[in-house]
Design an enzyme around this catalytic site. Sequence first.
Site, PDB file in Angstrom:
ATOM      1  N   LYS A  14      -0.412  -3.947  -8.380  1.00 50.65           N
ATOM      2  CA  LYS A  14       1.019  -4.159  -8.127  1.00 50.65           C
ATOM      3  C   LYS A  14       1.245  -4.936  -6.825  1.00 50.65           C
ATOM      4  CE  LYS A  14       2.016   0.292  -8.190  1.00 50.65           C
ATOM      5  NZ  LYS A  14       0.643   0.859  -8.378  1.00 50.65           N
ATOM      6  N   ARG A  89       9.065   6.203  -9.580  1.00 45.69           N
ATOM      7  CA  ARG A  89       7.829   6.881  -9.947  1.00 45.69           C
ATOM      8  C   ARG A  89       8.067   8.235 -10.615  1.00 45.69           C
ATOM      9  NH1 ARG A  89       4.034   4.332  -5.899  1.00 45.69           N
ATOM     10  NH2 ARG A  89       2.020   5.265  -6.281  1.00 45.69           N
ATOM     11  N   ARG A 128     -11.893  -0.754  -2.052  1.00 48.38           N
ATOM     12  CA  ARG A 128     -10.939  -1.039  -0.983  1.00 48.38           C
ATOM     13  C   ARG A 128     -11.061  -0.017   0.148  1.00 48.38           C
ATOM     14  NH1 ARG A 128      -4.644  -1.305  -2.281  1.00 48.38           N
ATOM     15  NH2 ARG A 128      -4.936   0.928  -2.423  1.00 48.38           N
ATOM     16  N   ARG A 134      -6.909   2.975   4.657  1.00 48.73           N
ATOM     17  CA  ARG A 134      -5.870   3.811   4.032  1.00 48.73           C
ATOM     18  C   ARG A 134      -6.440   5.192   3.773  1.00 48.73           C
ATOM     19  NH1 ARG A 134      -2.170   1.142  -0.674  1.00 48.73           N
ATOM     20  NH2 ARG A 134      -2.147   3.303  -1.378  1.00 48.73           N
ATOM     21  N   ARG A 146      -4.286  10.878  -7.192  1.00 46.73           N
ATOM     22  CA  ARG A 146      -3.185   9.904  -7.316  1.00 46.73           C
ATOM     23  C   ARG A 146      -3.017   9.479  -8.777  1.00 46.73           C
ATOM     24  NH1 ARG A 146      -5.462   5.672  -3.233  1.00 46.73           N
ATOM     25  NH2 ARG A 146      -3.804   4.293  -3.986  1.00 46.73           N
TER      26      ARG A 146
HETATM   27  P1  AP5 Z   1      -3.355  -3.421  -5.299  1.00 47.66           P
HETATM   28  O1  AP5 Z   1      -2.747  -4.744  -5.555  1.00 47.66           O
HETATM   29  O2  AP5 Z   1      -3.190  -2.804  -3.954  1.00 47.66           O
HETATM   30  O3  AP5 Z   1      -2.893  -2.397  -6.419  1.00 47.66           O
HETATM   31  P2  AP5 Z   1      -1.672  -1.397  -6.403  1.00 47.66           P
HETATM   32  O4  AP5 Z   1      -1.315  -1.151  -7.822  1.00 47.66           O
HETATM   33  O5  AP5 Z   1      -0.605  -1.912  -5.493  1.00 47.66           O
HETATM   34  O6  AP5 Z   1      -2.436  -0.166  -5.778  1.00 47.66           O
HETATM   35  P3  AP5 Z   1      -2.029   0.811  -4.617  1.00 47.66           P
HETATM   36  O7  AP5 Z   1      -3.226   1.631  -4.311  1.00 47.66           O
HETATM   37  O8  AP5 Z   1      -1.421   0.114  -3.466  1.00 47.66           O
HETATM   38  O9  AP5 Z   1      -0.976   1.621  -5.414  1.00 47.66           O
HETATM   39  P4  AP5 Z   1      -0.418   3.002  -5.231  1.00 47.66           P
HETATM   40  O10 AP5 Z   1       0.590   3.023  -6.317  1.00 47.66           O
HETATM   41  O11 AP5 Z   1      -1.365   4.137  -5.183  1.00 47.66           O
HETATM   42  O12 AP5 Z   1       0.082   2.900  -3.735  1.00 47.66           O
HETATM   43  P5  AP5 Z   1       1.478   2.971  -3.073  1.00 47.66           P
HETATM   44  O13 AP5 Z   1       1.369   2.282  -1.801  1.00 47.66           O
HETATM   45  O14 AP5 Z   1       2.572   2.576  -4.015  1.00 47.66           O
HETATM   46  O15 AP5 Z   1      -4.902  -3.542  -5.671  1.00 47.66           O
HETATM   47  C1  AP5 Z   1      -5.792  -2.469  -5.470  1.00 47.66           C
HETATM   48  C2  AP5 Z   1      -7.170  -3.056  -5.130  1.00 47.66           C
HETATM   49  O16 AP5 Z   1      -7.657  -3.788  -6.250  1.00 47.66           O
HETATM   50  C3  AP5 Z   1      -7.136  -4.058  -3.964  1.00 47.66           C
HETATM   51  O17 AP5 Z   1      -8.305  -3.913  -3.207  1.00 47.66           O
HETATM   52  C4  AP5 Z   1      -7.095  -5.418  -4.662  1.00 47.66           C
HETATM   53  O18 AP5 Z   1      -7.673  -6.438  -3.881  1.00 47.66           O
HETATM   54  C5  AP5 Z   1      -7.905  -5.144  -5.914  1.00 47.66           C
HETATM   55  N1  AP5 Z   1      -7.473  -5.966  -7.045  1.00 47.66           N
HETATM   56  C6  AP5 Z   1      -6.207  -6.324  -7.377  1.00 47.66           C
HETATM   57  N2  AP5 Z   1      -6.207  -7.072  -8.499  1.00 47.66           N
HETATM   58  C7  AP5 Z   1      -7.504  -7.170  -8.893  1.00 47.66           C
HETATM   59  C8  AP5 Z   1      -8.154  -7.815  -9.990  1.00 47.66           C
HETATM   60  N3  AP5 Z   1      -7.470  -8.499 -10.896  1.00 47.66           N
HETATM   61  N4  AP5 Z   1      -9.479  -7.695 -10.090  1.00 47.66           N
HETATM   62  C9  AP5 Z   1     -10.211  -6.989  -9.168  1.00 47.66           C
HETATM   63  N5  AP5 Z   1      -9.659  -6.371  -8.094  1.00 47.66           N
HETATM   64  C10 AP5 Z   1      -8.322  -6.453  -7.966  1.00 47.66           C
HETATM   65  O19 AP5 Z   1       1.665   4.551  -2.864  1.00 47.66           O
HETATM   66  C11 AP5 Z   1       0.852   5.270  -1.943  1.00 47.66           C
HETATM   67  C12 AP5 Z   1       1.397   6.681  -1.814  1.00 47.66           C
HETATM   68  O20 AP5 Z   1       2.722   6.638  -1.257  1.00 47.66           O
HETATM   69  C13 AP5 Z   1       1.557   7.480  -3.121  1.00 47.66           C
HETATM   70  O21 AP5 Z   1       0.351   8.109  -3.505  1.00 47.66           O
HETATM   71  C14 AP5 Z   1       2.657   8.470  -2.743  1.00 47.66           C
HETATM   72  O22 AP5 Z   1       2.130   9.516  -1.968  1.00 47.66           O
HETATM   73  C15 AP5 Z   1       3.560   7.634  -1.857  1.00 47.66           C
HETATM   74  N6  AP5 Z   1       4.617   6.950  -2.626  1.00 47.66           N
HETATM   75  C16 AP5 Z   1       4.784   5.603  -2.748  1.00 47.66           C
HETATM   76  N7  AP5 Z   1       5.845   5.343  -3.520  1.00 47.66           N
HETATM   77  C17 AP5 Z   1       6.369   6.539  -3.894  1.00 47.66           C
HETATM   78  C18 AP5 Z   1       7.459   6.919  -4.720  1.00 47.66           C
HETATM   79  N8  AP5 Z   1       8.228   6.000  -5.306  1.00 47.66           N
HETATM   80  N9  AP5 Z   1       7.683   8.243  -4.898  1.00 47.66           N
HETATM   81  C19 AP5 Z   1       6.921   9.175  -4.276  1.00 47.66           C
HETATM   82  N10 AP5 Z   1       5.868   8.887  -3.506  1.00 47.66           N
HETATM   83  C20 AP5 Z   1       5.591   7.571  -3.314  1.00 47.66           C
END
Ligand code: AP5
Length: 191
Positions: A14, A89, A128, A134, A146
Amino acid sequence: MFNLILFGPPGSGKGTQSEKLIAKYGLKHLSTGDLLRNEISQKTSLGQAAQNFMDQGQLVPDEVVIGMISSALDANPEAQGFLFDGFPRTSAQAEALDKLLELKKTPIAVMLALDVSEEELVKRLVKRGETSGRSDDNNESVIRARIMEYHNKTTAVADHYKAFDKVVLVKGEGSVDDIFTRLCKEIDARN
Ligand code: AP5
């Protein structure tokens, strides 16, 4: 105005794809994960309250993230559209977002849902975690927690938007550029 939800489990790409999409379409990127990490780094009370949940791979309470998104929408009255990343979410967050956008008379155009196998998600996040700093990436059991939260609470959000025929599943494996091309094709068909 064009509002898009980029949806998918942790590690589905994402954040990676959001950066490319906002550059191409001029949308305002709203990532609740980034907003929360910013609160933590600024040591605000909101950040301190969120940190424990995030460190354990659990979702932060709805009222906290809904309040953050509401403020971010109000703070960007000139936006040409929003890209929501990591929000909504839960069903409660989806309903709150619909109401906030209804007030602004600008609905969600589409939810693009990245489809990636669990094995690939864990592989990406463990990798990562070697360098990201992180706290929720550096332990495989937190990564799996997660993904479990996603299955238990977040997949219902796709059902919410399916009822309005707004969900498109996009293959999220392969090269970053190929996935970007697939996403753009879906946006261009609706924009
Ligand atoms: P990346 O692009 O970072 O993927 P992502 O889907 O954004 O993954 P995140 O880990 O950031 O998502 P998340 O949903 O857990 O985190 P968030 O910050 O929202 O890519 C991931 C990795 O893969 C990178 O190293 C990238 O380089 C690699 N990659 C990408 N594309 C690739 C490809 N095609 N091939 C190979 N490698 C690739 O949430 C974190 C925490 O915050 C949650 O757990 C929760 O506690 C809290 N939180 C956030 N939003 C909410 C909400 N709305 N409600 C409640 N809690 C929330």
